[in-house]
Motif scaffolding. Structure first.
Motif, PDB file in Angstrom:
ATOM      1  N   VAL A  78      24.834  27.853  -8.382  1.00  0.00           N
ATOM      2  CA  VAL A  78      23.526  27.895  -7.694  1.00  0.00           C
ATOM      3  C   VAL A  78      22.461  27.226  -8.560  1.00  0.00           C
ATOM      4  O   VAL A  78      21.631  26.455  -8.066  1.00  0.00           O
ATOM      5  CB  VAL A  78      23.143  29.355  -7.350  1.00  0.00           C
ATOM      6  N   GLY A  79      22.509  27.482  -9.858  1.00  0.00           N
ATOM      7  CA  GLY A  79      21.561  26.837 -10.766  1.00  0.00           C
ATOM      8  C   GLY A  79      21.710  25.332 -10.791  1.00  0.00           C
ATOM      9  O   GLY A  79      20.719  24.597 -10.831  1.00  0.00           O
ATOM     10  N   LEU A  80      22.946  24.849 -10.748  1.00  0.00           N
ATOM     11  CA  LEU A  80      23.162  23.403 -10.704  1.00  0.00           C
ATOM     12  C   LEU A  80      22.640  22.799  -9.407  1.00  0.00           C
ATOM     13  O   LEU A  80      22.052  21.714  -9.418  1.00  0.00           O
ATOM     14  CB  LEU A  80      24.653  23.093 -10.861  1.00  0.00           C
ATOM     15  N   ILE A  81      22.845  23.498  -8.308  1.00  0.00           N
ATOM     16  CA  ILE A  81      22.332  23.002  -7.018  1.00  0.00           C
ATOM     17  C   ILE A  81      20.812  22.912  -7.058  1.00  0.00           C
ATOM     18  O   ILE A  81      20.227  21.912  -6.633  1.00  0.00           O
ATOM     19  CB  ILE A  81      22.816  23.903  -5.868  1.00  0.00           C
ATOM     20  N   VAL A  82      20.167  23.940  -7.600  1.00  0.00           N
ATOM     21  CA  VAL A  82      18.701  23.929  -7.693  1.00  0.00           C
ATOM     22  C   VAL A  82      18.241  22.810  -8.606  1.00  0.00           C
ATOM     23  O   VAL A  82      17.290  22.080  -8.306  1.00  0.00           O
ATOM     24  CB  VAL A  82      18.185  25.307  -8.178  1.00  0.00           C
ATOM     25  N   ALA A  83      18.920  22.624  -9.759  1.00  0.00           N
ATOM     26  CA  ALA A  83      18.520  21.577 -10.697  1.00  0.00           C
ATOM     27  C   ALA A  83      18.681  20.191 -10.087  1.00  0.00           C
ATOM     28  O   ALA A  83      17.808  19.331 -10.242  1.00  0.00           O
ATOM     29  CB  ALA A  83      19.349  21.693 -11.976  1.00  0.00           C
ATOM     30  N   PHE A  84      19.794  19.960  -9.390  1.00  0.00           N
ATOM     31  CA  PHE A  84      19.996  18.647  -8.761  1.00  0.00           C
ATOM     32  C   PHE A  84      19.023  18.411  -7.616  1.00  0.00           C
ATOM     33  O   PHE A  84      18.629  17.279  -7.357  1.00  0.00           O
ATOM     34  CB  PHE A  84      21.449  18.492  -8.278  1.00  0.00           C
TER      35      PHE A  84
END
Length: 88
Positions: A78-84
């Protein structure tokens, strides 16, 4: 009830930590050091893979050692999705 409060606090801290400005550096509200976004994303990818690896590993009895790590791996995704999403 303590678990619910802990999850809420962790989500708030996570969303504050992933605040990224358009120039590509993490926004640091305390006036400290800025962390470039690529280093932040690489670290998050490594931590997410490690969480999934630990969550899926089993001990000599065939039981999972740390099943809670799968949840942390999901939070990492989820953090990677938000960062991207903030980069584009």
């Amino acid at each position: 009830m303590n678990k619910v409060i802990s999850v809420i606090v962790a989500l708030i801290v996570t969303f504050n930590a992933l605040a990224v400005d358009p120039a590509g550096a993490r926004i640091d509200r305390d006036g400290g050091m800025d962390i470039p976004t690529p280093i932040l994303i690489i670290g998050l990818i490594i931590a997410t893979i490690g969480c999934f690896a630990l969550g899926l590993s089993k001990n000599k009895d065939g039981k999972r050692d740390s099943s809670g790590m799968i949840g942390l791996g999901v939070l990492g995704v989820v953090g990677l999705i938000v960062a991207f999403n903030h980069i584009c």
